[in-house]
Design an enzyme around this catalytic site. Structure first.
Site, mmCIF file in Angstrom:
data_model
loop_
_atom_site.group_PDB
_atom_site.id
_atom_site.type_symbol
_atom_site.label_atom_id
_atom_site.label_comp_id
_atom_site.label_asym_id
_atom_site.label_seq_id
_atom_site.Cartn_x
_atom_site.Cartn_y
_atom_site.Cartn_z
ATOM 1 N N ARG A 13 0.814 -1.219 0.000
ATOM 2 C CA ARG A 13 0.000 0.000 0.000
ATOM 3 C C ARG A 13 0.848 1.269 0.000
ATOM 4 O O ARG A 13 0.529 2.243 -0.673
ATOM 5 C CB ARG A 13 -0.916 -0.018 1.222
ATOM 6 C CG ARG A 13 -1.839 1.199 1.340
ATOM 7 C CD ARG A 13 -2.736 1.072 2.561
ATOM 8 N NE ARG A 13 -3.644 2.197 2.689
ATOM 9 C CZ ARG A 13 -4.824 2.294 2.084
ATOM 10 N NH1 ARG A 13 -5.238 1.318 1.295
ATOM 11 N NH2 ARG A 13 -5.598 3.348 2.267
ATOM 12 N N TYR A 14 1.955 1.250 0.748
ATOM 13 C CA TYR A 14 2.764 2.460 0.907
ATOM 14 C C TYR A 14 4.028 2.460 0.052
ATOM 15 O O TYR A 14 4.933 3.259 0.291
ATOM 16 C CB TYR A 14 3.147 2.651 2.381
ATOM 17 C CG TYR A 14 1.973 2.732 3.324
ATOM 18 C CD1 TYR A 14 0.903 3.585 3.073
ATOM 19 C CD2 TYR A 14 1.932 1.952 4.478
ATOM 20 C CE1 TYR A 14 -0.173 3.661 3.943
ATOM 21 C CE2 TYR A 14 0.856 2.020 5.363
ATOM 22 C CZ TYR A 14 -0.187 2.878 5.085
ATOM 23 O OH TYR A 14 -1.257 2.948 5.952
ATOM 24 N N ASP A 86 25.068 -16.756 2.658
ATOM 25 C CA ASP A 86 24.919 -15.550 1.842
ATOM 26 C C ASP A 86 26.213 -14.789 1.619
ATOM 27 O O ASP A 86 26.465 -14.277 0.526
ATOM 28 C CB ASP A 86 23.837 -14.631 2.430
ATOM 29 C CG ASP A 86 24.001 -14.397 3.924
ATOM 30 O OD1 ASP A 86 25.009 -14.850 4.515
ATOM 31 O OD2 ASP A 86 23.100 -13.765 4.523
ATOM 32 N N THR A 115 35.567 -13.140 8.749
ATOM 33 C CA THR A 115 34.348 -13.888 8.993
ATOM 34 C C THR A 115 33.197 -13.100 8.366
ATOM 35 O O THR A 115 33.348 -11.911 8.043
ATOM 36 C CB THR A 115 34.111 -14.091 10.499
ATOM 37 O OG1 THR A 115 32.944 -14.896 10.693
ATOM 38 C CG2 THR A 115 33.915 -12.775 11.213
ATOM 39 N N SER A 116 32.056 -13.750 8.211
ATOM 40 C CA SER A 116 30.939 -13.080 7.539
ATOM 41 C C SER A 116 30.516 -11.805 8.265
ATOM 42 O O SER A 116 30.052 -10.846 7.639
ATOM 43 C CB SER A 116 29.748 -14.036 7.417
ATOM 44 O OG SER A 116 29.324 -14.483 8.691
ATOM 45 N N HIS A 164 -4.515 19.346 32.037
ATOM 46 C CA HIS A 164 -5.449 18.340 32.559
ATOM 47 C C HIS A 164 -6.801 18.429 31.848
ATOM 48 O O HIS A 164 -7.836 18.070 32.409
ATOM 49 C CB HIS A 164 -5.644 18.488 34.072
ATOM 50 C CG HIS A 164 -4.368 18.501 34.844
ATOM 51 N ND1 HIS A 164 -3.703 17.348 35.194
ATOM 52 C CD2 HIS A 164 -3.616 19.535 35.298
ATOM 53 C CE1 HIS A 164 -2.597 17.663 35.852
ATOM 54 N NE2 HIS A 164 -2.520 18.980 35.930
ATOM 55 N N GLN A 241 32.704 -11.900 17.872
ATOM 56 C CA GLN A 241 32.604 -12.117 16.428
ATOM 57 C C GLN A 241 31.727 -11.064 15.765
ATOM 58 O O GLN A 241 31.899 -10.752 14.599
ATOM 59 C CB GLN A 241 32.032 -13.510 16.130
ATOM 60 C CG GLN A 241 32.021 -13.845 14.643
ATOM 61 C CD GLN A 241 31.497 -15.231 14.355
ATOM 62 O OE1 GLN A 241 30.341 -15.395 14.002
ATOM 63 N NE2 GLN A 241 32.350 -16.227 14.517
ATOM 64 N N SER A 289 -16.374 9.599 5.362
ATOM 65 C CA SER A 289 -17.010 8.457 6.003
ATOM 66 C C SER A 289 -17.880 7.762 4.963
ATOM 67 O O SER A 289 -18.526 8.411 4.146
ATOM 68 C CB SER A 289 -17.867 8.907 7.193
ATOM 69 O OG SER A 289 -18.740 7.872 7.620
#
Length: 446
Positions: A13-14, A86, A115-116, A164, A241, A289
């Protein structure tokens, strides 16, 4: 994929509103950032080790990510089907590209000693840094500027305040909007102070493999320089890591505070609309509405509030979860961090809704004037305070008795009360000059 088939509204939608983030948070963008880190590291490493890598070679390598296409991303995904990893797929993709262009550069220096998470924990900070610079910060700035322009336009509009939910000492409409401008800009200072950092130090953060292969190299210094000069990041000096995620959490928390301020703005404007302080521009053909033809609902502010709530929930989860990992590393951060674009997308939708809603506001100055005129009781604070200043006995109690009766306090009521006071004429003249319309303090002088 047709946007109508999307599971998430930020991709459905967006989508038209969140499109700018595709260049930073899509799967293709993540792969491109990983390739970018690998290539820049490869270039820096060869130069550190004295391997021939001239400017032409370097620029040809950079074209691997600069000329990125959906086909490039798909090739990495195809390799991943075999590797089931990946980042390793990215390494093989780069080696494959080196073969394709007939390069004689050393293949085994690609992903050397890493390392990954050395790739992920630099790729994700880079995408956040650049998305913030290019999309997030400008969006906040544009919205803040819009609020400020309205505040300036309505600087001299007196308004009955409500504390308030009850009538309180008058203020100015412009000043009340400037409160939000001030709050947003103060929080932006915090965001600007948070550095974007990355982890780069091998399997457990100690450069074990690097040092055993090339003990003569100061790898910590190399890492500091590489992240700063090639990636624009600061290197975290002590890590496991994975990166510590503390600075990322600080950034996300700062965004959440910004969004919480915007939720406060949404609710205030919504309330002012319900009080008829604002009307909204009507666009031909729009329906307020499905059942009540007369309605013009404040949907932009409601949409913004809802999206900001989703964004804040995600930002809170990320900032609390990411810095927590079992011992030297577990994998729970991996699936979470892939969703970093989601709260930013919901935030962007909210900001655009707010911009639209603010642009539709029409000031109903007559209603603001009417509410002030109907609430002369709010001048009681001013009158009792002036009386205190001239040592008049029990002024608070006298005004309390006047204003807490069941009879409405009017201009005439207040004038009659002032006339019967046993004070000097100049004091009475001063008290008679006070009205709900001018009892504003510094509200118009920010």
């Amino acid at each position: 994929m047709n946007s109508l088939d999307a599971i998430s509204p930020v991709d459905g939608r967006y989508r038209s509103k969140t499109e700018p983030f595709a260049n930073y948070f899509s799967e293709s963008a993540l792969i491109r950032y990983r390739v970018r880190v690998e290539i820049e590291y490869y270039i820096a490493l060869m130069r550190q080790l004295g391997t021939e890598c001239n400017t032409t070679d370097a620029e040809q390598l950079r074209d691997f990510y600069r000329n990125w296409t959906v086909e490039s991303a798909q090739r990495v995904k195809d390799i991943e089907k075999t590797t089931n990893h990946d980042v390793k797929a990215v390494e093989y993709f780069i080696k494959e590209r080196l073969d394709a262009i007939g390069s004689t550069l050393p293949r085994e220096l690609v992903h050397f000693g890493l390392t990954s998470q050395d790739i992920n924990n630099t790729a994700f900070p880079m995408m956040m840094m650049e998305a913030h610079r290019d999309v997030v910060r400008p969006a906040y700035e544009e919205l803040t500027g819009k609020i400020e322009s309205l505040a300036e336009e309505w600087r001299n509009i007196p308004m009955l305040a409500h504390t308030h939910g009850q009538p309180a000492s008058p203020t100015a409409l412009g000043k009340e909007l400037m409160v939000f401008v001030y709050r947003l800009r103060e929080q932006m200072k915090t965001i600007d102070s948070v550095p974007f950092t990355g982890k780069f130090g091998g399997a457990t953060g100690n450069y074990n493999a690097h040092r055993v292969a090339y003990p003569q190299v100061d790898w910590r210094k190399f890492g500091d320089n590489f992240l700063k000069e090639s990636l624009g990041l600061e290197r975290q000096q002590l890590t496991t890591q994975i990166e510590n995620y503390d600075y990322l959490a600080a950034y996300l928390d700062a965004l959440r505070r910004m969004n919480t301020i915007l939720i406060d703005l949404c609710r205030d404007i919504w309330t002012y609309i319900s009080m008829n302080y604002f009307r909204q521009r009507i666009k031909a053909g729009e329906v307020g509405s499905s059942a009540m033809p007369h309605k013009v609902n404040p949907i932009d502010f409601e949409n913004a509030e809802g999206n900001l709530g989703i964004a804040d929930a995600l930002l809170t989860h990320f900032s609390m979860k990411l810095p927590v990992s079992r011992m030297q590393r577990d994998l729970t951060d991996s699936t979470v961090i892939r969703n970093l674009g989601m709260p930013l997308a919901h935030t962007l939708v909210a900001i655009q809704s707010l911009m639209k809603g603010l642009g539709k506001l029409l000031l109903n100055e007559a209603k603001l004037h009417e509410d002030l005129e109907e609430n002369w009781a709010v001048t009681a604070e001013a009158i009792q305070t002036v009386l205190r200043s001239v040592n008049y006995p029990n002024p608070y109690e006298a005004l309390k008795q006047l204003t807490r009766t069941n009879e409405k306090v009017t201009a005439e009521t207040m004038s009659a009360f002032i006339d019967q006071l046993d004070v000097a004429k100049e004091v009475k003249d001063r008290l008679h000059s006070i009205t709900p319309h001018n009892y504003l303090g510094y509200a118009q002088e920010w």
